[in-house]
Design an enzyme around this catalytic site. Structure first.
Site, PDB file in Angstrom:
ATOM      1  NE  ARG A 110       3.737   5.029   6.975  1.00  0.00           N
ATOM      2  CZ  ARG A 110       2.422   5.154   7.026  1.00  0.00           C
ATOM      3  NH1 ARG A 110       1.766   4.792   8.105  1.00  0.00           N
ATOM      4  NH2 ARG A 110       1.765   5.638   5.983  1.00  0.00           N
TER       5      ARG A 110
ATOM      6  NE  ARG B 117       6.547 -27.989  17.973  1.00  0.00           N
ATOM      7  CZ  ARG B 117       7.853 -28.012  18.227  1.00  0.00           C
ATOM      8  NH1 ARG B 117       8.697 -27.365  17.448  1.00  0.00           N
ATOM      9  NH2 ARG B 117       8.316 -28.706  19.245  1.00  0.00           N
TER      10      ARG B 117
ATOM     11  CG  HIS C  42      11.769 -23.888  13.273  1.00  0.00           C
ATOM     12  ND1 HIS C  42      12.078 -23.786  14.612  1.00  0.00           N
ATOM     13  CD2 HIS C  42      12.909 -24.312  12.661  1.00  0.00           C
ATOM     14  CE1 HIS C  42      13.342 -24.131  14.810  1.00  0.00           C
ATOM     15  NE2 HIS C  42      13.874 -24.444  13.632  1.00  0.00           N
TER      16      HIS C  42
ATOM     17  CB  CYS D 157       1.371  -2.180   5.118  1.00  0.00           C
ATOM     18  SG  CYS D 157       1.490  -3.003   6.718  1.00  0.00           S
ATOM     19  N   GLY D 158       2.906   0.031   6.186  1.00  0.00           N
ATOM     20  CA  GLY D 158       3.701   0.935   7.013  1.00  0.00           C
ATOM     21  C   GLY D 158       4.464   0.204   8.107  1.00  0.00           C
TER      22      GLY D 158
ATOM     23  CG  ASP E 262      -0.242   0.279   2.531  1.00  0.00           C
ATOM     24  OD1 ASP E 262       1.013   0.180   2.592  1.00  0.00           O
ATOM     25  OD2 ASP E 262      -0.932   0.616   3.508  1.00  0.00           O
ATOM     26  CG  HIS E 263      -0.634   4.876   1.623  1.00  0.00           C
ATOM     27  ND1 HIS E 263      -1.785   4.112   1.763  1.00  0.00           N
ATOM     28  CD2 HIS E 263      -0.478   5.524   2.794  1.00  0.00           C
ATOM     29  CE1 HIS E 263      -2.291   4.312   2.967  1.00  0.00           C
ATOM     30  NE2 HIS E 263      -1.520   5.166   3.616  1.00  0.00           N
TER      31      HIS E 263
ATOM     32  N   GLY F 278       3.870  -3.413   8.636  1.00  0.00           N
ATOM     33  CA  GLY F 278       3.841  -4.861   8.371  1.00  0.00           C
ATOM     34  C   GLY F 278       2.707  -5.542   9.126  1.00  0.00           C
TER      35      GLY F 278
ATOM     36  NE  ARG G 189      12.005 -29.192  16.899  1.00  0.00           N
ATOM     37  CZ  ARG G 189      13.084 -29.218  16.105  1.00  0.00           C
ATOM     38  NH1 ARG G 189      13.352 -30.301  15.392  1.00  0.00           N
ATOM     39  NH2 ARG G 189      13.873 -28.175  16.016  1.00  0.00           N
TER      40      ARG G 189
HETATM   41  C1  RB5 Z   1      -1.254   3.222   6.188  1.00  0.00           C
HETATM   42  O1  RB5 Z   1      -1.251   4.556   6.568  1.00  0.00           O
HETATM   43  C2  RB5 Z   1      -0.871   2.301   7.322  1.00  0.00           C
HETATM   44  O2  RB5 Z   1      -1.840   2.317   8.314  1.00  0.00           O
HETATM   45  C3  RB5 Z   1      -0.651   0.901   6.786  1.00  0.00           C
HETATM   46  O3  RB5 Z   1       0.318   0.934   5.783  1.00  0.00           O
HETATM   47  C4  RB5 Z   1      -0.116  -0.147   7.747  1.00  0.00           C
HETATM   48  O4  RB5 Z   1       0.898   0.371   8.543  1.00  0.00           O
HETATM   49  C5  RB5 Z   1      -1.065  -0.924   8.511  1.00  0.00           C
HETATM   50  O5  RB5 Z   1      -0.655  -1.819   9.263  1.00  0.00           O
END
Ligand code: RB5
Length: 154
Positions: A110, A138, A99, A66-67, A8-9, A69, A134
């Site tokens: 970010r 799991r 594992h 994403c920002g 995403d952004h 994860g 093992r």
């Molecule tokens: C987007 O602004 C942000 O919320 C998204 O990328 C992400 O961090 C969500 O987990």
């Protein structure tokens, strides 16, 4: 290896360097977007697309950025058969595969920079599930949980 990727952004800045590194290493990349930086886009759309590609066998592994994860991981793990993890250290990025048979790597653009992201991707892609009893045991428990949750659905 065939690898699906989405961002995403919040993850946009890492997608292009990861795609380039994977291609340079000889992998086939299935880029499921975003295809332009759009501050209004939503991480569930990309995480779902990557998870579905892995689930359907269109890709052996997936990467969602994403920002943080975190959102990507929450979404990807909603799909049966998906074992996604947020990994910002290299040990987890390969041990999660060895594992836990992790098939989707979630990264936060970010949180980490591009050099660490590329190391994490290399660790993830280079790792193989050990197949040890093992670990299979799991994973069978996780699969049983998924099946039980599906049966309980109205
Ligand atoms: C987007 O602004 C942000 O919320 C998204 O990328 C992400 O961090 C969500 O987990």
């Amino acid at each position: 290896m065939r690898i699906a990727i989405g961002a995403d952004h919040g993850g946009w800045a890492l997608k292009a360097p990861i795609v380039a590194a994977l291609q340079a290493a000889g992998h086939t990349v299935l880029d499921l977007g975003a295809y332009a930086l759009n501050p209004a886009d939503d991480y569930p759309d990309f995480a779902q697309a990557v998870a579905e590609a892995v689930r359907r066998g269109q890709a052996e592994r997936g990467i969602v950025v994403c920002g943080s994860g975190v959102g990507a991981g929450i979404v990807a793990n909603k799909l049966p058969g998906i074992r996604a993890g947020v990994c910002h250290d290299t040990y987890s990025a390969h041990q999660g595969v060895e594992h836990d048979d992790m098939n989707v790597l979630c990264l936060g653009a970010r949180v980490i920079g591009s050099e660490l992201a590329l190391e994490l991707v290399r660790a993830f892609v280079g790792a193989k599930f050990s197949g040890e009893e093992r670990h299979r045991r799991r994973l069978a428990k996780i699969a049983a949980l998924e099946n039980a949750a599906r049966e309980k659905q109205p």
